[in-house]
Design a protein around this motif. Sequence first.
Motif, PDB file in Angstrom:
ATOM      1  N   ASP A   7      -9.087 -15.384  24.861  1.00 39.16           N
ATOM      2  CA  ASP A   7      -8.562 -14.016  24.918  1.00 39.16           C
ATOM      3  C   ASP A   7      -7.118 -13.972  24.427  1.00 39.16           C
ATOM      4  OD1 ASP A   7     -10.957 -13.335  25.951  1.00 39.16           O
ATOM      5  OD2 ASP A   7     -10.269 -12.919  27.982  1.00 39.16           O
ATOM      6  N   ARG A  11      -5.628 -11.879  21.176  1.00 34.79           N
ATOM      7  CA  ARG A  11      -4.514 -10.955  21.364  1.00 34.79           C
ATOM      8  C   ARG A  11      -3.346 -11.358  20.455  1.00 34.79           C
ATOM      9  NH1 ARG A  11      -4.502  -5.900  22.997  1.00 34.79           N
ATOM     10  NH2 ARG A  11      -2.735  -5.328  24.287  1.00 34.79           N
ATOM     11  N   THR A 207     -12.354  -3.832  19.191  1.00 36.94           N
ATOM     12  CA  THR A 207     -12.599  -2.821  20.227  1.00 36.94           C
ATOM     13  C   THR A 207     -13.089  -1.522  19.601  1.00 36.94           C
ATOM     14  OG1 THR A 207     -10.286  -2.072  20.188  1.00 36.94           O
ATOM     15  CG2 THR A 207     -10.835  -3.827  21.700  1.00 36.94           C
ATOM     16  N   LEU A 251      -2.704 -12.439  34.287  1.00 36.15           N
ATOM     17  CA  LEU A 251      -3.712 -11.638  34.979  1.00 36.15           C
ATOM     18  C   LEU A 251      -4.874 -12.496  35.457  1.00 36.15           C
ATOM     19  CD1 LEU A 251      -3.848  -8.398  32.820  1.00 36.15           C
ATOM     20  CD2 LEU A 251      -2.786  -8.713  35.033  1.00 36.15           C
ATOM     21  N   PHE A 269     -10.007 -13.977  46.288  1.00 33.15           N
ATOM     22  CA  PHE A 269      -9.123 -14.079  45.139  1.00 33.15           C
ATOM     23  C   PHE A 269      -8.006 -13.046  45.221  1.00 33.15           C
ATOM     24  CE2 PHE A 269     -12.711 -16.399  43.883  1.00 33.15           C
ATOM     25  CZ  PHE A 269     -12.448 -17.106  42.732  1.00 33.15           C
ATOM     26  N   PHE A 271      -5.333 -11.359  42.613  1.00 36.66           N
ATOM     27  CA  PHE A 271      -4.854 -11.240  41.230  1.00 36.66           C
ATOM     28  C   PHE A 271      -3.723 -10.225  41.159  1.00 36.66           C
ATOM     29  CE2 PHE A 271      -9.380 -12.401  40.365  1.00 36.66           C
ATOM     30  CZ  PHE A 271      -9.131 -13.581  39.697  1.00 36.66           C
ATOM     31  N   THR A 274      -4.580  -5.202  37.310  1.00 33.69           N
ATOM     32  CA  THR A 274      -4.542  -5.058  35.855  1.00 33.69           C
ATOM     33  C   THR A 274      -3.700  -3.875  35.414  1.00 33.69           C
ATOM     34  OG1 THR A 274      -6.584  -3.824  36.004  1.00 33.69           O
ATOM     35  CG2 THR A 274      -6.763  -6.156  35.494  1.00 33.69           C
ATOM     36  N   LYS A 277      -0.566  -4.696  33.521  1.00 34.99           N
ATOM     37  CA  LYS A 277      -0.687  -5.412  32.245  1.00 34.99           C
ATOM     38  C   LYS A 277       0.473  -5.096  31.307  1.00 34.99           C
ATOM     39  CE  LYS A 277      -4.439  -4.584  29.765  1.00 34.99           C
ATOM     40  NZ  LYS A 277      -5.860  -4.713  29.398  1.00 34.99           N
TER      41      LYS A 277
ATOM     42  N   GLU B 211     -19.373  -7.686  51.690  1.00 33.22           N
ATOM     43  CA  GLU B 211     -17.943  -7.694  51.424  1.00 33.22           C
ATOM     44  C   GLU B 211     -17.648  -7.327  49.965  1.00 33.22           C
ATOM     45  OE1 GLU B 211     -14.096 -10.700  51.734  1.00 33.22           O
ATOM     46  OE2 GLU B 211     -16.137 -11.497  51.923  1.00 33.22           O
ATOM     47  N   ILE B 216     -11.623  -3.595  41.025  1.00 31.79           N
ATOM     48  CA  ILE B 216     -10.808  -3.396  39.832  1.00 31.79           C
ATOM     49  C   ILE B 216     -10.644  -1.901  39.568  1.00 31.79           C
ATOM     50  CG2 ILE B 216     -10.569  -3.911  37.380  1.00 31.79           C
ATOM     51  CD1 ILE B 216     -10.597  -6.371  39.256  1.00 31.79           C
ATOM     52  N   GLU B 219      -7.198   1.325  33.801  1.00 32.15           N
ATOM     53  CA  GLU B 219      -6.583   2.496  33.185  1.00 32.15           C
ATOM     54  C   GLU B 219      -7.520   3.018  32.105  1.00 32.15           C
ATOM     55  OE1 GLU B 219      -3.752   3.809  34.338  1.00 32.15           O
ATOM     56  OE2 GLU B 219      -3.805   2.208  35.831  1.00 32.15           O
ATOM     57  N   ASP B 224      -8.460  -2.600  25.434  1.00 30.63           N
ATOM     58  CA  ASP B 224      -8.956  -3.918  25.817  1.00 30.63           C
ATOM     59  C   ASP B 224      -9.174  -3.973  27.324  1.00 30.63           C
ATOM     60  OD1 ASP B 224      -9.653  -6.570  25.826  1.00 30.63           O
ATOM     61  OD2 ASP B 224      -7.586  -7.311  25.764  1.00 30.63           O
ATOM     62  N   TYR B 225     -10.371  -4.368  27.741  1.00 28.20           N
ATOM     63  CA  TYR B 225     -10.654  -4.481  29.171  1.00 28.20           C
ATOM     64  C   TYR B 225     -11.060  -5.898  29.563  1.00 28.20           C
ATOM     65  CZ  TYR B 225     -10.377   0.586  29.334  1.00 28.20           C
ATOM     66  OH  TYR B 225      -9.913   1.877  29.254  1.00 28.20           O
ATOM     67  N   ARG B 226     -10.763  -6.874  28.696  1.00 25.53           N
ATOM     68  CA  ARG B 226     -11.178  -8.247  29.009  1.00 25.53           C
ATOM     69  C   ARG B 226     -10.519  -8.783  30.284  1.00 25.53           C
ATOM     70  NH1 ARG B 226     -12.782  -9.601  23.721  1.00 25.53           N
ATOM     71  NH2 ARG B 226     -10.728  -8.942  23.051  1.00 25.53           N
ATOM     72  N   PRO B 227      -9.176  -8.607  30.461  1.00 25.04           N
ATOM     73  CA  PRO B 227      -8.583  -9.123  31.709  1.00 25.04           C
ATOM     74  C   PRO B 227      -9.213  -8.489  32.955  1.00 25.04           C
ATOM     75  CG  PRO B 227      -6.870  -8.601  30.120  1.00 25.04           C
ATOM     76  CD  PRO B 227      -8.154  -8.082  29.557  1.00 25.04           C
ATOM     77  N   GLU B 228      -9.527  -7.192  32.873  1.00 29.07           N
ATOM     78  CA  GLU B 228     -10.175  -6.519  33.993  1.00 29.07           C
ATOM     79  C   GLU B 228     -11.530  -7.168  34.296  1.00 29.07           C
ATOM     80  OE1 GLU B 228      -8.501  -5.027  31.635  1.00 29.07           O
ATOM     81  OE2 GLU B 228      -7.355  -3.337  32.430  1.00 29.07           O
ATOM     82  N   ASN B 230     -12.556 -10.167  33.475  1.00 25.80           N
ATOM     83  CA  ASN B 230     -12.405 -11.531  33.990  1.00 25.80           C
ATOM     84  C   ASN B 230     -12.066 -11.524  35.479  1.00 25.80           C
ATOM     85  OD1 ASN B 230     -13.008 -12.821  31.578  1.00 25.80           O
ATOM     86  ND2 ASN B 230     -10.889 -12.795  30.871  1.00 25.80           N
ATOM     87  N   GLN B 231     -11.207 -10.587  35.889  1.00 22.34           N
ATOM     88  CA  GLN B 231     -10.874 -10.501  37.317  1.00 22.34           C
ATOM     89  C   GLN B 231     -12.080 -10.048  38.134  1.00 22.34           C
ATOM     90  OE1 GLN B 231      -7.379  -8.236  38.295  1.00 22.34           O
ATOM     91  NE2 GLN B 231      -5.999  -9.618  37.208  1.00 22.34           N
ATOM     92  N   ALA B 234     -14.499 -13.132  38.402  1.00 24.99           N
ATOM     93  CA  ALA B 234     -13.989 -14.420  38.905  1.00 24.99           C
ATOM     94  C   ALA B 234     -14.560 -14.797  40.279  1.00 24.99           C
ATOM     95  CB  ALA B 234     -12.465 -14.410  38.932  1.00 24.99           C
ATOM     96  N   PRO B 235     -14.608 -13.882  41.256  1.00 25.46           N
ATOM     97  CA  PRO B 235     -15.173 -14.275  42.562  1.00 25.46           C
ATOM     98  C   PRO B 235     -16.703 -14.293  42.575  1.00 25.46           C
ATOM     99  CG  PRO B 235     -13.713 -12.343  42.741  1.00 25.46           C
ATOM    100  CD  PRO B 235     -14.074 -12.510  41.312  1.00 25.46           C
TER     101      PRO B 235
END
Lengths: 301, 394
Positions: A7, A11, A207, A251, A269, A271, A274, A277, B211, B216, B219, B224-228, B230-231, B234-235
Amino acid sequence: MLQVVIDGLIRTAELSLIAVGLTMVYGILRFGNFAHVEFATLGSFLVLPLAALGIAFPLAALLAIVATGLVGVLLDRAIFRRLRSAPPEMLMIASFALGIMIRESVRAIWGPSPYLYQLGVLRPIRIGDFGRITPIQIGIIVAAAVAILVFHALLSRTRLGTAMRATADNAPLAQASGINTERIIATVWLIGAGFGALGGVLVGLNTQVKADTGFALIVEVFAATILGGIGNPYGALLGAAIIGFAESISLAINWSPLLTWLGFEVRGFVFIPTGYKTAIPFAILILTLLVRPQGILGARR
Amino acid sequence: MKHRLRATALLAGTAMAVAFGAGSASAQQAVKIGMFTPLTGASSVVGLDMQRGVELAIARINAGFDVPMQDGTTLTVGPGLLGAPINLIVEDDESRPQAAMDAARKLVEVDGVAVLIGEYSSGRTQPVGQYANENQVVHISIGANAESLRDIGPYFFDAIALAGLQGPQLIAMAQAAIGDVDTFGTIFPNNPYGVGMEIATCAAAAAIGIECVSTIRYEEQKTDYRPELNQLTAPQPDAVAFFAYGADATLILRQAFELGVDAAGTWFGAEVSNWVADVAAIPEVAEGIRGVEHAVAGELYETQYRAAYVDAYGEEPLTVFGAFGYDAAMLAALAINAAGSTDSDAIRQAMHEVSQTYLGITGNLAFDEDGMRMFQDYGEFIYTNGELVPYVAE
């Protein structure tokens, strides 16, 4: 973690081209061109009518990039050339207004709804257990790398590149030694706006194509440029890599072990939300300005 | 030559006087209803559908219509309202809150509309609702359903039930579909609707010992929503509850697909008809995704709405929200008719009364004391081969 690296690379590819174009114009004309990110938007949109004519995507993209470069040259002729002796603040305000004009013109022509390049969606290729990347994304990274290498060769191996560096270093001296600086300035606009357009096309590929593409990147691009040392293309490249990776890595960090170690009670977790960002490049930008205002590769003036 | 010129000028002047005179005379009588709706931007498909629904209702009232009532009778309304055809004024809000506010200000301050209708995004409906209440103009929302809308004020009404009712439904659907669910993830837009849905879903989950391990809030309209994503993953939640507006949904589903997320197996969407038209360019990214949607079906919907819609627009209804737009416009017309005037307070009181008796094509629209719809049916659907079809857990 591998996914974070992928990623970050994508970017970096998108940001670096736009940042290199911005820093080139700064290097020669000494002002931050806020309209620069709009070349990314314009370039990504110009592909649409060309592709609709049935032109193959790579050729349509190339034509759109050249057209955007020419728009850059024309805008310099029409606006910035008349303001060569004006103070940089005035140029910055003019560029800000120009940016709004380009962005809203794109919105007026194509409308605010996003577009997709009609290339379809490709299944991701698995790398190891966690990494995934699509062929288009590999193409994005390769295209950016090739563009940067060609640019490096141009700058270091050709007479034009020498003249460009000379003009950036000391324009009056370059002119006195027989370099046609106005021609060099036009070339820099052509390449700078073209690089911006290529960056925009890559964002669109990854995108969607929309009127806010460039403006949404303005903080990242300026942060990358200043971080690397404004005016230095290699610095912009480095800055883009730092910003690109900082966004995805920060992130992706799970803070719960650290918080537990510090004595906080946490479950699962933790974090950074986001929503922060865009705050990450800002934070890096402020830190740079405090600690090393000339940037990492910037020379002390 | 001179004479002819004068004669022409006289003719033109008379024509203009007739045209403008007639125009202003009927404009004074015509009841104005204002609508703000997203005709461009991320929600443009829903926006067009809502406009069509409202137009169908207004056209019927203007032609004279026997409106069905809950007790099986009909009430004849029209032709027109208060003696003249209704003048419907539609403004595009570009799927942006700021443009929605501009549209509402124009409709209220310039056009002087008696009732304001719109929207379906709570993020755009909430500020307009507050503005309309400050100006004491009756505002009927079509499809916005954030929990926070309840507190807007006495001039605000909602033709759709608030979203919280979907939370338990999503949890139950996930349990029925994939069996043992211990953990949930949520990905909702960071606006009143999304946050309300997150709270409603996680509260419903907590009540039965599930639970929420990742929540998340993204916005809207980003590139780009990749970090969202991934978060979110992740769990490794057993199931995910999600919602996104049209074009955002397309990008999120595309990036989830490219990251290898098993959305078809584990994602359950709220109001899934939102993105069906937008994702049509790349349907493979949404194939197999399940979720809930407001159920609009039944005989009344088929005969009074769907058939007329197909007749008027040459295609099937684009989303479910056009039907809610139809009901919102019908309620507005019934209330103005019952009030016998365009006085805001008279319309506001009549709204409560007519909502208890009107039989909507989306069901029973009865409002509670806050002007919120009390009853709502949800259906379960799966996206397959480019369309939503009813889903039955195996």
